[in-house]
Design an enzyme around this catalytic site. Structure first.
Site, PDB file in Angstrom:
ATOM      1  N   ASP A   1       1.014  -1.145  -0.218  1.00 23.83           N
ATOM      2  CA  ASP A   1       0.136   0.036   0.099  1.00 23.83           C
ATOM      3  C   ASP A   1       0.747   1.269   0.065  1.00 23.83           C
ATOM      4  O   ASP A   1       1.666   1.381   1.024  1.00 23.83           O
ATOM      5  CB  ASP A   1      -0.785  -0.005   1.246  1.00 23.83           C
ATOM      6  CG  ASP A   1      -1.696   1.202   1.195  1.00 23.83           C
ATOM      7  OD1 ASP A   1      -1.855   1.949   0.384  1.00 23.83           O
ATOM      8  OD2 ASP A   1      -2.390   1.457   2.689  1.00 23.83           O
TER       9      ASP A   1
ATOM     10  N   ASP B   1      -4.290   3.748   2.631  1.00 25.58           N
ATOM     11  CA  ASP B   1      -5.690   3.351   2.827  1.00 25.58           C
ATOM     12  C   ASP B   1      -5.887   1.925   3.231  1.00 25.58           C
ATOM     13  O   ASP B   1      -7.074   1.458   3.561  1.00 25.58           O
ATOM     14  CB  ASP B   1      -6.518   3.721   1.484  1.00 25.58           C
ATOM     15  CG  ASP B   1      -5.972   2.734   0.339  1.00 25.58           C
ATOM     16  OD1 ASP B   1      -5.310   2.176   0.726  1.00 25.58           O
ATOM     17  OD2 ASP B   1      -6.595   2.982  -0.891  1.00 25.58           O
TER      18      ASP B   1
ATOM     19  N   ASP C   1      -4.283 -10.692 -15.622  1.00 27.98           N
ATOM     20  CA  ASP C   1      -5.425 -11.890 -15.238  1.00 27.98           C
ATOM     21  C   ASP C   1      -6.687 -11.362 -16.189  1.00 27.98           C
ATOM     22  O   ASP C   1      -6.929 -10.123 -16.294  1.00 27.98           O
ATOM     23  CB  ASP C   1      -5.898 -11.732 -13.858  1.00 27.98           C
ATOM     24  CG  ASP C   1      -6.017 -13.148 -13.216  1.00 27.98           C
ATOM     25  OD1 ASP C   1      -6.629 -13.821 -13.821  1.00 27.98           O
ATOM     26  OD2 ASP C   1      -5.675 -13.358 -11.993  1.00 27.98           O
TER      27      ASP C   1
ATOM     28  N   ASP D   1      -8.596 -16.813 -16.062  1.00 29.97           N
ATOM     29  CA  ASP D   1      -9.270 -17.540 -14.979  1.00 29.97           C
ATOM     30  C   ASP D   1     -10.280 -18.359 -15.458  1.00 29.97           C
ATOM     31  O   ASP D   1     -11.473 -17.988 -16.364  1.00 29.97           O
ATOM     32  CB  ASP D   1      -9.954 -16.411 -14.432  1.00 29.97           C
ATOM     33  CG  ASP D   1     -10.741 -16.665 -13.058  1.00 29.97           C
ATOM     34  OD1 ASP D   1     -10.136 -16.970 -11.946  1.00 29.97           O
ATOM     35  OD2 ASP D   1     -11.968 -16.603 -12.978  1.00 29.97           O
TER      36      ASP D   1
ATOM     37  N   GLU E   1      -6.177 -21.072 -16.523  1.00 34.52           N
ATOM     38  CA  GLU E   1      -6.752 -21.987 -15.440  1.00 34.52           C
ATOM     39  C   GLU E   1      -7.791 -22.887 -15.809  1.00 34.52           C
ATOM     40  O   GLU E   1      -8.843 -22.547 -16.006  1.00 34.52           O
ATOM     41  CB  GLU E   1      -7.148 -20.824 -14.446  1.00 34.52           C
ATOM     42  CG  GLU E   1      -7.564 -21.622 -12.991  1.00 34.52           C
ATOM     43  CD  GLU E   1      -8.291 -20.837 -12.030  1.00 34.52           C
ATOM     44  OE1 GLU E   1      -8.442 -20.914 -10.728  1.00 34.52           O
ATOM     45  OE2 GLU E   1      -9.164 -19.901 -12.402  1.00 34.52           O
TER      46      GLU E   1
ATOM     47  N   HIS F   1      -3.207 -17.253  -5.103  1.00 37.62           N
ATOM     48  CA  HIS F   1      -4.139 -16.724  -4.245  1.00 37.62           C
ATOM     49  C   HIS F   1      -5.361 -17.402  -3.560  1.00 37.62           C
ATOM     50  O   HIS F   1      -6.264 -17.060  -3.215  1.00 37.62           O
ATOM     51  CB  HIS F   1      -4.615 -15.640  -5.274  1.00 37.62           C
ATOM     52  CG  HIS F   1      -5.473 -15.745  -6.486  1.00 37.62           C
ATOM     53  ND1 HIS F   1      -4.934 -16.394  -7.342  1.00 37.62           N
ATOM     54  CD2 HIS F   1      -6.573 -15.773  -6.614  1.00 37.62           C
ATOM     55  CE1 HIS F   1      -5.726 -16.561  -8.237  1.00 37.62           C
ATOM     56  NE2 HIS F   1      -7.052 -16.160  -7.789  1.00 37.62           N
ATOM     57  N   ASP F   2      -5.680 -18.450  -4.387  1.00 37.27           N
ATOM     58  CA  ASP F   2      -6.864 -19.281  -3.998  1.00 37.27           C
ATOM     59  C   ASP F   2      -6.610 -20.718  -3.180  1.00 37.27           C
ATOM     60  O   ASP F   2      -7.259 -21.552  -2.857  1.00 37.27           O
ATOM     61  CB  ASP F   2      -7.445 -19.793  -5.080  1.00 37.27           C
ATOM     62  CG  ASP F   2      -8.474 -19.016  -5.966  1.00 37.27           C
ATOM     63  OD1 ASP F   2      -8.851 -18.052  -5.199  1.00 37.27           O
ATOM     64  OD2 ASP F   2      -8.499 -18.861  -7.151  1.00 37.27           O
TER      65      ASP F   2
END
Length: 568
Positions: free
Chosen positions: A30, A34, A107, A208, A265, A341-342
């Site tokens: 970041d 925020d 992505d 994806d 994917e 990430h999954d």
């Protein structure tokens, strides 16, 4: 073997000996306080990635999105989500990546959009709207959904819309309506968008759930097993009848016009199917993400899905890796990954994070096991410093929609598990484990943000962080750096044949294999356990110990989580 090696060399592309680094932008860095990672944060860390030595950076979705599914619900494919920055930031990012000799993969999420995308907002207005056929609409059946399909995120895969008295299909969240790829206008709208990004300098796409875009011809009911209320779409939808047609059309309209890398994917895909999708003739994709090794720690009760706390057995892991290595050799290309990430963190799932020594040793061992195989390795942010699962013990700490839905379904609705057990399973398999902020240093919030992070920081950041890793020449970071360097320098890692060491097929503790081309042989030995073992392998006199996670070589004594590679 010679024919296969020759074929690989003849078909060699720029990405064959490349290494990819995956960034989940919300959790990487970041820059404005925020609490959400952003593009400027990534720009500020490019020198770190260059130091690691990776060739390609893959960004999870950065498009405009309501963030129902962390950016995989896209409302505008040609705009940057304001929380991440703007198009000027993106241009600076891609210029910075290219200036450092790296490439950028975006992505691509085109099985579905957000329900706030302008296409869907038009589509739902009336049955004769020009965009109506951009999505999959059906009448209900006997006052219920058009069929009994279940969503990947639990519940039905159909959402009733009173405006036109019909249902639309959503294989994921209700706010993620599926696009109708049978409509050529949809397909060419997607191709135009891809070419627009290519013109900006994007070097490739990670696609994806791309093998869900071709739905079965008839959207009929699927079989139910046990106490299931909805049919399992994982067995009904993937690899539909027009998949190859669609991908070849995409290739002709987009990929063949640019020097791109593409990875699809593709859950539920076999090596035989992958040979067609990722064939070296390059008419469809360059490689695919398959998930078989990600499901080896599943349980025997299908009602629980992936939720358990079992560790994958080496015998299953070795058999799966070997199947894919030998299955695609000389015909198609593998993607190599441990986590994303999954998925939960590799060292917590397949290794041992119970103490510092085992964490470091097992992280290096697992990296060795994977990176010497044939294919393109993918490193997920934080993997290179051995980040672990976060082990949340309260449901309120979870952000991931899949995890929260699964808890309510299995605990509150179906009463299959008690809350304590389900929390233990979430701490092992929730997607939140991968999404905690990157651990840069031991300052507040791990140096990720000066504000309140959108996802809680793993409390172990004070001991596991980049700053500490960079000051320790024996850290996991420098081990990954060396693995990447070896892949760049040794052609055998790219084009060599893969063979299990004779007699290793049934070893419950050690995975040993060889990579071999006309010039070089590599012998890879990895101990998957915390036990000291005795094993004999034929290592020629004069063989070079190329890399190891111990300070010395104990010969036939294989120590806990030991990894070593000989070159001769």
């Amino acid at each position: 073997m010679e024919r296969k090696v020759l074929l690989l060399m003849e078909n060699k592309h720029w990405w064959n000996n490349s290494v990819v680094y995956q960034i989940y932008p919300k959790s990487f860095q970041d820059s404005n306080g925020d609490g959400v990672g952003d593009l400027r944060g990534i720009i500020n860390r490019l020198d770190y990635l260059k130091k690691l030595g990776v060739d390609i950076i893959w960004l999870n979705p950065i498009y405009k999105s309501p963030q129902v599914d962390n950016g995989y619900d896209i409302s505008d494919y040609q705009a940057i989500n304001p929380t991440l920055g703007n198009m000027a930031d993106f241009q600076e990012l891609i210029d910075g990546i290219h200036h450092r000799g790296m490439k950028l993969v975006m992505d691509l999420v085109v099985n579905h959009t957000s329900d706030q995308h302008k296409w869907f907002e038009e589509s739902r207005k009336s049955k004769d709207n020009p965009y109506r056929d951009y999505y999959i609409w059906r009448d209900g059946k006997n006052g219920k959904e058009p069929n009994n399909w279940g969503s990947y995120f639990s519940g039905p895969a159909w959402k009733y819309d009173p405006e036109t008295d019909q249902y639309y299909l959503h294989l994921f969240a209700p706010q993620q309506p599926d696009l109708n790829w049978e409509n050529p206008n949809v397909r060419h709208s997607v191709y135009d968008m891809m070419n627009w990004w290519a013109a900006k300098g994007v070097d490739g796409f990670r696609m994806d759930v791309i093998n869900l875009i071709s739905k079965p011809k008839e959207l009929t009911d699927g079989p139910l097993t046990g106490d299931e209320k909805y049919a399992n779409v994982e067995k009904l939808v993937p690899n539909g009848p027009r998949m190859h047609e669609f991908l070849q059309e995409m290739n002709r309209n987009v990929m063949s016009k640019h020097k791109m890398i593409t990875v699809g994917e593709m859950p539920g895909t076999t090596p035989e199917q992958a040979k067609a999708y990722a064939n070296l003739d390059n008419k469809e994709l360059n490689m695919i993400f398959q998930f078989e090794h990600m499901g080896l720690d599943g349980n025997s009760n299908p009602a629980l899905g992936k939720w358990n706390d079992q560790k994958t057995k080496l015998a299953d892991l070795r058999a799966n890796f070997t199947k894919w290595q030998k299955g695609l050799m000389g015909t198609a290309w593998n993607s190599l990954y441990w986590n994303n990430h999954d998925q939960p963190r590799v060292v917590s799932r397949f290794g041992d994070d119970s103490n510092e020594e085992n964490r470091v040793k097992s992280a290096k061992m697992l990296a060795t096991m994977l990176h010497f195989q044939q294919g393109t390795p993918y490193i997920y942010e934080g993997e290179e410093i051995g980040m672990t699962n976060v082990y949340f013990d309260k449901l309120e700490d979870y952000v991931d929609l899949e995890s929260i839905n699964a808890y309510h379904q299995l605990v509150d609705d179906q009463h299959l598990l008690d809350g304590k057990t389900m929390l233990k399973y979430l701490s092992m398999h929730s997607r939140d484990n991968a999404r905690t902020p990157m651990q840069w240093d031991d300052s507040k919030n791990a140096g990720f943000s000066t504000g309140t992070p959108w996802e809680k920081v793993n409390p172990n950041y004070s001991t596991i962080n980049v700053e500490k890793a960079l000051t320790d020449q024996n850290s996991i970071f420098y081990y990954y750096q060396k693995l990447i360097k070896l892949r760049h320098e040794l052609p055998v890692i790219t084009n060599g044949d893969f063979q299990l060491v004779a007699g290793n097929e049934d070893d419950p503790a050690v995975f040993a294999y060889r990579r071999q081309n006309a010039d070089t042989t590599l012998l890879v030995i990895t101990n998957y356990t915390d036990q000291t073992l005795q094993r004999h392998y034929d290592v020629p006199d004069g063989a070079k110990l190329l890399i190891t996670n111990y300070a010395d070589d104990a010969g036939e004594t294989i120590r806990p989580y030991e990894a070593k590679v000989y070159q001769y």
